[in-house]
Design a protein around this motif. Sequence first.
Motif, PDB file in Angstrom:
ATOM      1  N   MET A 165       0.786  -1.069  -0.278  1.00  0.00           N
ATOM      2  CA  MET A 165       0.054   0.131   0.102  1.00  0.00           C
ATOM      3  C   MET A 165       0.764   1.131   0.000  1.00  0.00           C
ATOM      4  O   MET A 165       1.728   1.268   0.581  1.00  0.00           O
ATOM      5  N   GLY A 166       0.819   2.182  -0.946  1.00  0.00           N
ATOM      6  CA  GLY A 166       1.561   3.331  -0.999  1.00  0.00           C
ATOM      7  C   GLY A 166       1.119   4.562  -0.127  1.00  0.00           C
ATOM      8  O   GLY A 166      -0.074   4.526   0.357  1.00  0.00           O
ATOM      9  N   VAL A 167       1.779   5.503  -0.161  1.00  0.00           N
ATOM     10  CA  VAL A 167       1.588   6.768   0.859  1.00  0.00           C
ATOM     11  C   VAL A 167       0.476   7.422   0.299  1.00  0.00           C
ATOM     12  O   VAL A 167      -0.173   8.588   1.151  1.00  0.00           O
ATOM     13  N   LEU A 168      -0.166   7.423  -0.974  1.00  0.00           N
ATOM     14  CA  LEU A 168      -1.075   8.043  -1.307  1.00  0.00           C
ATOM     15  C   LEU A 168      -2.396   7.216  -1.588  1.00  0.00           C
ATOM     16  O   LEU A 168      -3.350   7.634  -2.361  1.00  0.00           O
ATOM     17  N   THR A 169      -2.477   6.120  -1.017  1.00  0.00           N
ATOM     18  CA  THR A 169      -3.644   5.241  -1.133  1.00  0.00           C
ATOM     19  C   THR A 169      -4.898   5.949  -0.547  1.00  0.00           C
ATOM     20  O   THR A 169      -4.774   6.514   0.475  1.00  0.00           O
ATOM     21  N   GLY A 170      -6.124   5.961  -1.412  1.00  0.00           N
ATOM     22  CA  GLY A 170      -7.186   6.729  -1.015  1.00  0.00           C
ATOM     23  C   GLY A 170      -7.403   8.198  -1.642  1.00  0.00           C
ATOM     24  O   GLY A 170      -8.174   8.538  -1.209  1.00  0.00           O
ATOM     25  N   LYS A 171      -6.132   8.330  -2.175  1.00  0.00           N
ATOM     26  CA  LYS A 171      -6.403  10.076  -2.748  1.00  0.00           C
ATOM     27  C   LYS A 171      -6.624   9.810  -4.133  1.00  0.00           C
ATOM     28  O   LYS A 171      -6.230   8.760  -4.889  1.00  0.00           O
ATOM     29  N   SER A 172      -6.952  11.062  -4.555  1.00  0.00           N
ATOM     30  CA  SER A 172      -7.409  11.074  -6.086  1.00  0.00           C
ATOM     31  C   SER A 172      -6.657  12.400  -6.692  1.00  0.00           C
ATOM     32  O   SER A 172      -6.570  13.331  -5.822  1.00  0.00           O
ATOM     33  N   VAL A 173      -6.204  12.296  -7.732  1.00  0.00           N
ATOM     34  CA  VAL A 173      -5.196  13.375  -8.373  1.00  0.00           C
ATOM     35  C   VAL A 173      -5.534  13.645  -9.662  1.00  0.00           C
ATOM     36  O   VAL A 173      -6.110  12.676 -10.579  1.00  0.00           O
ATOM     37  N   ALA A 174      -5.930  15.048 -10.036  1.00  0.00           N
ATOM     38  CA  ALA A 174      -6.317  15.314 -11.456  1.00  0.00           C
ATOM     39  C   ALA A 174      -4.911  15.685 -12.177  1.00  0.00           C
ATOM     40  O   ALA A 174      -4.272  16.499 -11.515  1.00  0.00           O
ATOM     41  N   ILE A 175      -4.896  15.311 -13.399  1.00  0.00           N
ATOM     42  CA  ILE A 175      -3.951  15.760 -14.346  1.00  0.00           C
ATOM     43  C   ILE A 175      -4.624  16.734 -15.324  1.00  0.00           C
ATOM     44  O   ILE A 175      -5.400  16.098 -16.220  1.00  0.00           O
ATOM     45  N   LEU A 176      -4.608  17.911 -15.371  1.00  0.00           N
ATOM     46  CA  LEU A 176      -5.207  18.592 -16.361  1.00  0.00           C
ATOM     47  C   LEU A 176      -4.191  18.992 -17.803  1.00  0.00           C
ATOM     48  O   LEU A 176      -3.040  19.534 -17.425  1.00  0.00           O
ATOM     49  N   ALA A 177      -4.660  18.628 -18.858  1.00  0.00           N
ATOM     50  CA  ALA A 177      -3.939  18.703 -20.102  1.00  0.00           C
ATOM     51  C   ALA A 177      -4.777  18.675 -21.478  1.00  0.00           C
ATOM     52  O   ALA A 177      -5.836  18.185 -21.210  1.00  0.00           O
ATOM     53  N   THR A 178      -4.068  19.146 -22.196  1.00  0.00           N
ATOM     54  CA  THR A 178      -4.728  19.062 -23.566  1.00  0.00           C
ATOM     55  C   THR A 178      -3.957  18.800 -24.592  1.00  0.00           C
ATOM     56  O   THR A 178      -2.745  18.824 -24.372  1.00  0.00           O
ATOM     57  N   ASP A 179      -4.204  18.860 -26.007  1.00  0.00           N
ATOM     58  CA  ASP A 179      -3.289  18.508 -26.830  1.00  0.00           C
ATOM     59  C   ASP A 179      -2.053  19.285 -26.934  1.00  0.00           C
ATOM     60  O   ASP A 179      -2.204  20.458 -26.535  1.00  0.00           O
ATOM     61  N   THR A 196       3.322  11.482 -18.229  1.00  0.00           N
ATOM     62  CA  THR A 196       3.475  10.136 -17.778  1.00  0.00           C
ATOM     63  C   THR A 196       4.351   9.891 -16.669  1.00  0.00           C
ATOM     64  O   THR A 196       3.831   9.061 -16.008  1.00  0.00           O
ATOM     65  N   GLU A 197       5.368  10.711 -16.390  1.00  0.00           N
ATOM     66  CA  GLU A 197       6.217  10.488 -15.147  1.00  0.00           C
ATOM     67  C   GLU A 197       5.531  10.806 -13.792  1.00  0.00           C
ATOM     68  O   GLU A 197       5.660   9.832 -12.850  1.00  0.00           O
ATOM     69  N   PRO A 198       4.987  11.758 -13.512  1.00  0.00           N
ATOM     70  CA  PRO A 198       4.332  12.308 -12.190  1.00  0.00           C
ATOM     71  C   PRO A 198       2.988  11.350 -12.266  1.00  0.00           C
ATOM     72  O   PRO A 198       2.669  10.796 -11.094  1.00  0.00           O
ATOM     73  N   MET A 199       2.162  10.711 -13.339  1.00  0.00           N
ATOM     74  CA  MET A 199       1.218  10.070 -13.369  1.00  0.00           C
ATOM     75  C   MET A 199       1.660   8.753 -12.607  1.00  0.00           C
ATOM     76  O   MET A 199       0.891   7.883 -11.956  1.00  0.00           O
ATOM     77  N   LYS A 200       2.636   8.057 -13.351  1.00  0.00           N
ATOM     78  CA  LYS A 200       3.251   6.826 -12.833  1.00  0.00           C
ATOM     79  C   LYS A 200       3.597   6.916 -11.355  1.00  0.00           C
ATOM     80  O   LYS A 200       3.321   6.060 -10.694  1.00  0.00           O
ATOM     81  N   GLU A 208       2.240   5.146  -6.036  1.00  0.00           N
ATOM     82  CA  GLU A 208       1.912   5.481  -4.512  1.00  0.00           C
ATOM     83  C   GLU A 208       0.523   5.022  -3.964  1.00  0.00           C
ATOM     84  O   GLU A 208       0.188   5.323  -2.864  1.00  0.00           O
ATOM     85  N   GLY A 209      -0.253   4.668  -4.897  1.00  0.00           N
ATOM     86  CA  GLY A 209      -1.583   4.377  -4.575  1.00  0.00           C
ATOM     87  C   GLY A 209      -2.641   5.205  -5.095  1.00  0.00           C
ATOM     88  O   GLY A 209      -3.840   4.960  -4.743  1.00  0.00           O
ATOM     89  N   ALA A 210      -2.363   6.264  -5.555  1.00  0.00           N
ATOM     90  CA  ALA A 210      -3.405   7.299  -5.771  1.00  0.00           C
ATOM     91  C   ALA A 210      -4.094   7.043  -7.147  1.00  0.00           C
ATOM     92  O   ALA A 210      -3.805   6.359  -8.076  1.00  0.00           O
ATOM     93  N   GLU A 211      -5.483   7.331  -7.213  1.00  0.00           N
ATOM     94  CA  GLU A 211      -6.328   7.498  -8.497  1.00  0.00           C
ATOM     95  C   GLU A 211      -5.902   8.284  -9.116  1.00  0.00           C
ATOM     96  O   GLU A 211      -6.052   9.588  -8.696  1.00  0.00           O
ATOM     97  N   VAL A 212      -5.852   8.485 -10.388  1.00  0.00           N
ATOM     98  CA  VAL A 212      -5.448   9.475 -11.300  1.00  0.00           C
ATOM     99  C   VAL A 212      -6.291   9.507 -12.387  1.00  0.00           C
ATOM    100  O   VAL A 212      -6.750   8.522 -13.247  1.00  0.00           O
TER     101      VAL A 212
END
Length: 186
Positions: A1-15, A23-27, A32-36
């Motif tokens: 279980m990672g240190v971000l389990t149970g957390k959710s993260v948005a990545i705001l991007a477009t073309d 890709t690297e921050p998302m990975k 670490e367990g976050a939903e992205v």
Amino acid sequence: MGVLTGKSVAILATDGFEQVELTEPMKRVKDEGAEVHIVSLESGQIQGMNHDEKGDTFSVDKTVDEVSADDYNGLILPGGVLNPDTLRTNDKAVQLVRDFFVQHKPVSAICHGPWLLAEADVLKNRTITSFSSIKTDLINAGAKWVDEEVVVDQGLTTSRDPNDMEAFCKKVVEELREGKHEKQTV
């Protein structure tokens, strides 16, 4: 279980986003367990870039019309030139960014990503870094710009470019783990 389990993260991007800056921050946060969720202006696919060459396409999970800062524990803003330049012309995208600051949630931006922070008017009296070509824009938006690998100011994490990725991702995870930052000002 990672240190971000149970957390959710948005990545705001477009073309036009710099692919490795998504890709690297998302990975790292997923590891670490976050939903992205990749959040964009429209549903479908968005086009990544590897500098000036087309990269891969990525599926959009949610549109800015479908989300709010209430849905997430933090926000990541990849760079690329076209990506933040397009996003900063969309009122809903700009308001979404601003709402993360109002709610004192961690926000991370790399390379040209801070252009969106300038548009959201959240840089006054903050120390940040970015790709050097947008330094003047950020200073004009009220920021104190420094040329450092990674800068954290009250939950706002910024880095200059993909060469800073390791330090950037480490701080992104740390700030998301810590959560809200009560001293943030908007």
